[in-house]
Scaffold this active site. Structure first.
Site, PDB file in Angstrom:
ATOM      1  N   ALA A 242       0.971   0.588  -3.422  1.00  0.00           N
ATOM      2  CA  ALA A 242       0.879   0.326  -5.178  1.00  0.00           C
ATOM      3  C   ALA A 242       1.037  -1.300  -5.017  1.00  0.00           C
ATOM      4  CB  ALA A 242       1.643   0.324  -6.565  1.00  0.00           C
ATOM      5  N   LYS A 243       1.585  -1.912  -4.797  1.00  0.00           N
ATOM      6  CA  LYS A 243       2.163  -3.347  -4.674  1.00  0.00           C
ATOM      7  C   LYS A 243       2.553  -4.073  -5.786  1.00  0.00           C
ATOM      8  CE  LYS A 243      -0.167  -4.143  -0.676  1.00  0.00           C
ATOM      9  NZ  LYS A 243      -0.707  -3.153   0.136  1.00  0.00           N
TER      10      LYS A 243
END
Lengths: 271, 271
Positions: free
Chosen positions: A92-93
């Site tokens: 998802a960073k």
């Protein structure tokens, strides 16, 4: 999942393969498009075909968000379908100011039950620490990424002794957690970076994307990045899940995963 | 929305206020919890009460994702409820390798119809550029953020002439787009950074969070950050939306927004 459980899974399956579920509706076999939830249908079959060879699955949230609430449901169903003994990564960073990162941590660790989430380091300590407050959950922090733009800022020299930004990120963040709750992302496309990184974090797991479609080489990665307990999760996404576009896509993905697992088994035996 | 349209809105409303919709189910008035979608119910009333004074709304995706698919629906409904002439910011802080950033861009610009999305710079050019390929859409790139951890990496010196990482980020990324499609996030908690930033990007809009709950000061921000067309969007989230926790919350939020707008009108008159 604990580090010990991850070690045991690697030993048992003779594999450190992570399968990236970057499921793009435009790339999945046409016959699936009639299903109620084509993305989940595709993932289910890919998981069935590869779970024997994979120790981790990594859906990238971008591919689900692109479909709004419906995509988010596909993601949740996919997560629930993954066998409980396999490590799960929400790629998802994310990261934000402290109170907001806490909300992201709740999204991925409470509302959903991922084992780990990839986190971007730019906003520093209070953006990362909220993810470390969950038992048996992991932060996988971006360090040296596999894409061309990774060189733009990650490789700038930040001290007179030649330290690079990604090294500073690893050195500092290693103080916020430990080898039981932080891993680092290091792209397979630059194995030479692994030498210095292993000096900084000899014990931590590294998540290595970029093998396959992005051109990274498994042997080079293992040569420079492995530690005595393996210490690597090597991800392949497109190279596995899109290896065939017919009705036999899952069988082909299984074969591709198996091929990599056999290579990995050989490498592990030499440890 | 174009830069010109944003200028005109600022002039017309005598305001450069952005209202942050960081809607936390634990903080909204209890009587709303019986509604079918309490988060959307809250946002609707906040928007009704503040739209006269605000030129932009900025929902932070973390607060919606924490509720999974249902939260994502609240976000979509909220976006649709915002009047079309008001600038919308998906405060998502996304970025990934090129083909994946394209999926995020589709999520926020096509599946939803936000005017802009906040983007994290750590992964460099190919992680940012896909967001710049959409007409009348904007990247708002993190530069010097308002949180304490912002100092950990953003302020490291990256060249012998004393350039800081956030300055490098601005200097490099300004080449990927222009003042019509890139803005920068600069925290109100460090107005002194604005002096150097205005030297690098005199014409670009800056999004300034951190006024209010985080302690930033509006006057200092304007002194150092304004350009001749204003060039600022100043965000307040908690200071406005949670200024009252009774049934009169919306009225109180409206009053708070109005108070800030009056201050802003005075400042704009001196331009």
């Amino acid at each position: 999942m604990t580090r010990q459980q991850l070690f045991e899974q690697i030993k048992e399956k003779e594999s450190f393969l992570c399968v990236g579920l970057d499921t793009d509706i435009k790339k999945i076999p046409k016959h699936l498009l009639d299903a109620e939830d084509p993305i989940f249908e595709f993932n289910k079959k890919i998981i069935d075909a590869t779970k024997e060879y994979a120790v981790a699955y990594k859906p990238n949230t971008a591919f689900y968000e692109a479909h709004g609430a419906k995509g988010w449901e596909s993601l949740q169903k996919t997560l629930e379908y993954i066998p409980k003994d396999i490590f799960t990564i929400a790629d998802a960073k994310r990261a934000d100011i402290g109170n907001t990162s806490s909300m992201y941590a709740r999204a991925f660790f409470e509302n959903m039950d991922f084992d780990s989430v990839t986190v971007a380091p730019y906003m520093g300590s209070d953006s990362v620490k909220p993810f470390l407050e969950f038992d048996r959950k992991w932060v996988i922090l971006l360090a040296a990424t596999s894409n061309p733009g990774g060189l733009d800022f990650q490789d700038v020299i930040v001290s007179s002794d030649g330290e690079k930004l990604y090294e500073r990120v690893i050195r500092k963040s290693a103080e916020w957690g430990n080898a039981n709750n932080i891993m680092y992302v290091v792209g397979a496309t630059r194995p030479e970076a692994l030498i210095g990184i292993r000096r900084l974090v000899p014990e931590h797991f590294l998540l290595i994307p970029g093998v396959g479609a992005q051109g990274g080489d498994l042997k080079a990665v293992c040569k420079y990045g492995m530690n005595k307990h393996c210490g690597l999760l090597v991800n392949s996404s497109r190279g596995i899940i899109y290896s065939d576009s017919t009705e036999k896509f899952a069988e082909a993905a299984g074969k591709e995963a198996h091929k990599i697992q056999v290579e990995m088994a050989e490498i592990l035996q030499r440890l």
